[in-house]
Design an enzyme around this catalytic site. Structure first.
Site, PDB file in Angstrom:
ATOM      1  N   GLY A  93     -27.553  22.013 -27.108  1.00  0.00           N
ATOM      2  CA  GLY A  93     -27.265  21.623 -28.479  1.00  0.00           C
ATOM      3  C   GLY A  93     -28.037  22.523 -29.415  1.00  0.00           C
ATOM      4  O   GLY A  93     -28.552  23.560 -28.987  1.00  0.00           O
ATOM      5  N   ALA A 133     -29.139  34.007 -26.761  1.00  0.00           N
ATOM      6  CA  ALA A 133     -30.211  34.755 -27.431  1.00  0.00           C
ATOM      7  C   ALA A 133     -31.555  34.058 -27.227  1.00  0.00           C
ATOM      8  O   ALA A 133     -32.601  34.680 -27.428  1.00  0.00           O
ATOM      9  CB  ALA A 133     -29.903  34.878 -28.914  1.00  0.00           C
ATOM     10  N   TYR A 163     -34.702  25.668 -22.356  1.00  0.00           N
ATOM     11  CA  TYR A 163     -33.342  26.228 -22.438  1.00  0.00           C
ATOM     12  C   TYR A 163     -33.300  27.744 -22.165  1.00  0.00           C
ATOM     13  O   TYR A 163     -32.477  28.234 -21.383  1.00  0.00           O
ATOM     14  CB  TYR A 163     -32.793  25.919 -23.828  1.00  0.00           C
ATOM     15  CG  TYR A 163     -31.399  26.412 -24.108  1.00  0.00           C
ATOM     16  CD1 TYR A 163     -30.296  25.833 -23.495  1.00  0.00           C
ATOM     17  CD2 TYR A 163     -31.191  27.448 -25.012  1.00  0.00           C
ATOM     18  CE1 TYR A 163     -29.023  26.289 -23.781  1.00  0.00           C
ATOM     19  CE2 TYR A 163     -29.914  27.907 -25.308  1.00  0.00           C
ATOM     20  CZ  TYR A 163     -28.836  27.319 -24.680  1.00  0.00           C
ATOM     21  OH  TYR A 163     -27.569  27.774 -24.961  1.00  0.00           O
ATOM     22  N   ASN A 192     -25.670  32.038 -31.623  1.00  0.00           N
ATOM     23  CA  ASN A 192     -25.204  31.018 -32.590  1.00  0.00           C
ATOM     24  C   ASN A 192     -23.704  31.071 -32.871  1.00  0.00           C
ATOM     25  O   ASN A 192     -23.276  31.593 -33.903  1.00  0.00           O
ATOM     26  CB  ASN A 192     -25.937  31.172 -33.928  1.00  0.00           C
ATOM     27  CG  ASN A 192     -27.392  30.819 -33.810  1.00  0.00           C
ATOM     28  OD1 ASN A 192     -27.748  29.822 -33.224  1.00  0.00           O
ATOM     29  ND2 ASN A 192     -28.239  31.679 -34.346  1.00  0.00           N
ATOM     30  N   LYS A 206     -25.329  22.376 -34.538  1.00  0.00           N
ATOM     31  CA  LYS A 206     -26.156  23.495 -34.982  1.00  0.00           C
ATOM     32  C   LYS A 206     -26.091  23.623 -36.502  1.00  0.00           C
ATOM     33  O   LYS A 206     -25.276  22.969 -37.153  1.00  0.00           O
ATOM     34  CB  LYS A 206     -25.660  24.762 -34.310  1.00  0.00           C
ATOM     35  CG  LYS A 206     -25.776  24.638 -32.807  1.00  0.00           C
ATOM     36  CD  LYS A 206     -25.496  25.908 -32.115  1.00  0.00           C
ATOM     37  CE  LYS A 206     -26.145  25.819 -30.754  1.00  0.00           C
ATOM     38  NZ  LYS A 206     -26.434  27.110 -30.209  1.00  0.00           N
ATOM     39  N   THR A 235     -34.277  33.056 -40.526  1.00  0.00           N
ATOM     40  CA  THR A 235     -33.037  33.837 -40.583  1.00  0.00           C
ATOM     41  C   THR A 235     -32.320  33.792 -39.228  1.00  0.00           C
ATOM     42  O   THR A 235     -32.956  33.698 -38.185  1.00  0.00           O
ATOM     43  CB  THR A 235     -33.324  35.312 -40.937  1.00  0.00           C
ATOM     44  OG1 THR A 235     -34.300  35.820 -40.020  1.00  0.00           O
ATOM     45  CG2 THR A 235     -33.817  35.456 -42.363  1.00  0.00           C
ATOM     46  N   ARG A 302     -33.913  35.777 -36.116  1.00  0.00           N
ATOM     47  CA  ARG A 302     -33.212  36.281 -34.918  1.00  0.00           C
ATOM     48  C   ARG A 302     -31.909  36.933 -35.350  1.00  0.00           C
ATOM     49  O   ARG A 302     -31.128  36.336 -36.087  1.00  0.00           O
ATOM     50  CB  ARG A 302     -32.932  35.134 -33.961  1.00  0.00           C
ATOM     51  CG  ARG A 302     -32.147  35.579 -32.736  1.00  0.00           C
ATOM     52  CD  ARG A 302     -31.837  34.406 -31.832  1.00  0.00           C
ATOM     53  NE  ARG A 302     -33.021  33.925 -31.159  1.00  0.00           N
ATOM     54  CZ  ARG A 302     -33.153  32.681 -30.694  1.00  0.00           C
ATOM     55  NH1 ARG A 302     -32.192  31.818 -30.847  1.00  0.00           N
ATOM     56  NH2 ARG A 302     -34.255  32.317 -30.078  1.00  0.00           N
TER      57      ARG A 302
HETATM   58  P1  NAD Z   1     -20.957  22.361 -25.581  1.00  0.00           P
HETATM   59  O1  NAD Z   1     -22.077  21.382 -25.425  1.00  0.00           O
HETATM   60  O2  NAD Z   1     -19.946  22.090 -26.627  1.00  0.00           O
HETATM   61  O3  NAD Z   1     -20.209  22.557 -24.183  1.00  0.00           O
HETATM   62  C1  NAD Z   1     -20.853  22.507 -22.951  1.00  0.00           C
HETATM   63  C2  NAD Z   1     -20.087  21.558 -22.065  1.00  0.00           C
HETATM   64  O4  NAD Z   1     -20.688  21.555 -20.756  1.00  0.00           O
HETATM   65  C3  NAD Z   1     -20.122  20.116 -22.572  1.00  0.00           C
HETATM   66  O5  NAD Z   1     -18.818  19.660 -22.840  1.00  0.00           O
HETATM   67  C4  NAD Z   1     -20.776  19.342 -21.439  1.00  0.00           C
HETATM   68  O6  NAD Z   1     -20.219  18.047 -21.233  1.00  0.00           O
HETATM   69  C5  NAD Z   1     -20.513  20.254 -20.258  1.00  0.00           C
HETATM   70  N1  NAD Z   1     -21.448  19.983 -19.167  1.00  0.00           N
HETATM   71  C6  NAD Z   1     -22.790  19.778 -19.268  1.00  0.00           C
HETATM   72  N2  NAD Z   1     -23.291  19.517 -18.059  1.00  0.00           N
HETATM   73  C7  NAD Z   1     -22.264  19.555 -17.187  1.00  0.00           C
HETATM   74  C8  NAD Z   1     -22.167  19.345 -15.787  1.00  0.00           C
HETATM   75  N3  NAD Z   1     -23.258  19.019 -15.050  1.00  0.00           N
HETATM   76  N4  NAD Z   1     -20.950  19.462 -15.202  1.00  0.00           N
HETATM   77  C9  NAD Z   1     -19.849  19.742 -15.951  1.00  0.00           C
HETATM   78  N5  NAD Z   1     -19.888  19.942 -17.282  1.00  0.00           N
HETATM   79  C10 NAD Z   1     -21.087  19.848 -17.896  1.00  0.00           C
HETATM   80  O7  NAD Z   1     -21.661  23.776 -25.799  1.00  0.00           O
HETATM   81  P2  NAD Z   1     -21.040  25.169 -26.248  1.00  0.00           P
HETATM   82  O8  NAD Z   1     -21.575  25.466 -27.587  1.00  0.00           O
HETATM   83  O9  NAD Z   1     -19.580  25.169 -26.024  1.00  0.00           O
HETATM   84  O10 NAD Z   1     -21.755  26.147 -25.223  1.00  0.00           O
HETATM   85  C11 NAD Z   1     -21.100  26.687 -24.070  1.00  0.00           C
HETATM   86  C12 NAD Z   1     -22.057  27.616 -23.328  1.00  0.00           C
HETATM   87  O11 NAD Z   1     -22.491  28.652 -24.209  1.00  0.00           O
HETATM   88  C13 NAD Z   1     -23.321  26.942 -22.829  1.00  0.00           C
HETATM   89  O12 NAD Z   1     -23.709  27.520 -21.614  1.00  0.00           O
HETATM   90  C14 NAD Z   1     -24.342  27.281 -23.891  1.00  0.00           C
HETATM   91  O13 NAD Z   1     -25.661  27.247 -23.394  1.00  0.00           O
HETATM   92  C15 NAD Z   1     -23.907  28.684 -24.245  1.00  0.00           C
HETATM   93  N6  NAD Z   1     -24.366  29.093 -25.585  1.00  0.00           N
HETATM   94  C16 NAD Z   1     -23.832  28.505 -26.701  1.00  0.00           C
HETATM   95  C17 NAD Z   1     -24.270  28.902 -27.954  1.00  0.00           C
HETATM   96  C18 NAD Z   1     -23.713  28.297 -29.210  1.00  0.00           C
HETATM   97  O14 NAD Z   1     -24.106  28.730 -30.295  1.00  0.00           O
HETATM   98  N7  NAD Z   1     -22.803  27.339 -29.164  1.00  0.00           N
HETATM   99  C19 NAD Z   1     -25.264  29.887 -28.074  1.00  0.00           C
HETATM  100  C20 NAD Z   1     -25.790  30.452 -26.922  1.00  0.00           C
HETATM  101  C21 NAD Z   1     -25.318  30.060 -25.676  1.00  0.00           C
END
Ligand code: NAD
Length: 348
Positions: A93, A133, A163, A192, A206, A235, A302
């Protein structure tokens, strides 16, 4: 069959090859599922731990499975017959979540550990991992006027606690599965990501979505004020969801990017205070600001250095923040109205 596969990307993928997308009930993987479906790929297996009614997007004609991928047997079942696997499943999150629930974030290591082993055992051709990041050395992010982060800045390692370390170790799994076992892996470090169908309330949202929602709450209540986490000088750069899914596609299908982490982010830097100003303009409201210095605020600054992505992919995320925020605000405004009227919204 109406297949419109983009010929500028050599995907080495047949239109009926099985694509597995993990985390597809969430924001980015949900958008990625829709993207491949709309390109004409006919066999997509979307997986998420959440029960199906709670998925942010449900794409027609896609096999949707609700299962916990941190369980080994589920990971094995998930990748059966797959040609490509995209791992975007993680417990995550915004700062409010990742600073508070470090153990939950770290436990996402189980998802990637099982999924990559299962993918290798099943003879999957390509495996994608969504890094962040937050894997970068936090010592380099102590000033709002940051030097943008380039890929080599992850080491010497001093990732975001919880994380960020999970991401760094999972990246290493991807690199070693390629080096030692020959599984083709691809790794993007997202900066992000924001846009429609992202979390906008509940604690995992976020900054861009949270600020839009707060502006809508202010308009709705008539109390024209907003609370900002930190002092507003932090930032960040923010990458629009459409750029992100196209970037994932290009990174996964680049022979120059095997087992090589790469930034996937915008290089348009903005302070949180100025982001609030942008949302005020879009919403047509002026908000009195209060600050909560004790709230989670993450690193001071960042940004994404896009030299490497320019070099290998001859492009970078280009959607202007103002344009992306207009789309995001409009979508959250609709969600806000639906929620108020008692209708179901995507992040319920
Ligand atoms: P999100 O929380 O909307 O989606 C992640 C999904 O993974 C959720 O629906 C959750 O239910 C599912 N999940 C969690 N644990 C699980 C499990 N054990 N088995 C099956 N499903 C599971 O997040 P997002 O923003 O869509 O992020 C997707 C990926 O991108 C993640 O790996 C996140 O760390 C990475 N990421 C996202 C951002 C961003 O800004 N949104 C930035 C950097 C990295």
């Amino acid at each position: 069959m109406n297949v419109r596969i983009d010929s500028s990307i050599d995907r080495r993928l047949g239109s009926d090859d099985l694509i597995v997308i993990a985390g597809a009930g969430g924001f980015i993987a949900g958008a990625l599922t829709r993207y491949f479906h709309d390109l004409g790929y006919t066999r997509i297996r979307a997986i998420d731990r959440k029960p199906l009614p709670e998925w942010y997007q449900r794409v027609p004609d896609v096999e949707c499975l609700s299962m916990d991928l941190s369980e080994n047997q589920n990971a094995i079942r998930a990748v059966e017959g797959a040609v490509e696997v995209y791992n975007l499943a993680a417990d995550m999150g915004g700062m409010g979540f990742i600073e508070r629930f470090r153990v939950q974030c770290l436990r996402s290591i189980l998802i990637n550990t099982h999924l990559i082993e299962a993918a290798w055992m099943a003879g999957v051709q390509r495996y994608f991992f969504s890094s962040s990041a937050c894997a970068y050395n936090t010592d380099l992010q102590k000033d709002p006027h940051v030097r943008a982060l380039k890929e080599s800045d992850a080491y010497p390692a001093m990732a975001e606690r919880g994380y960020g370390w999970e991401k760094l170790i999972s990246e290493m799994f991807c690199q070693e599965y390629w080096a030692e076992r020959g599984l083709e892996t691809h790794i993007a470090r997202f900066h992000n990501i924001y846009g429609p169908y992202g979390t906008w309330f509940g604690g995992r949202e976020k900054a861009p979505a949270a600020i839009c929602r707060k502006a809508l709450e202010a308009l709705d209540s008539g109390r024209h004020s907003i609370e900002i986490w930190g002092d507003g000088t932090q930032t960040r750069s923010f990458c629009y969801i459409d750029d992100c899914v196209e970037g994932i596609d290009r990174i996964m299908h680049s022979k120059d990017l095997i087992a090589t982490p790469i930034n996937l982010g915008s290089s348009e830097l903005i302070s949180i205070g100025d982001l609030v100003g942008m949302v005020e303009e879009i919403a047509g409201v002026h908000l009195a600001r209060t600050y909560d210095p004790a709230a989670p605020k993450g690193v001071a600054g960042r940004n994404s250095d896009n030299t490497f992505i320019q070099q290998v992919l001859h492009g970078e995320p280009r959607t202007l923040l103002r344009t992306g925020m207009e789309h995001t605000y409009a979508w959250i405004a609709t969600q806000f109205a639906d929620r108020k009227a008692g209708r179901r919204v995507v992040t319920d």
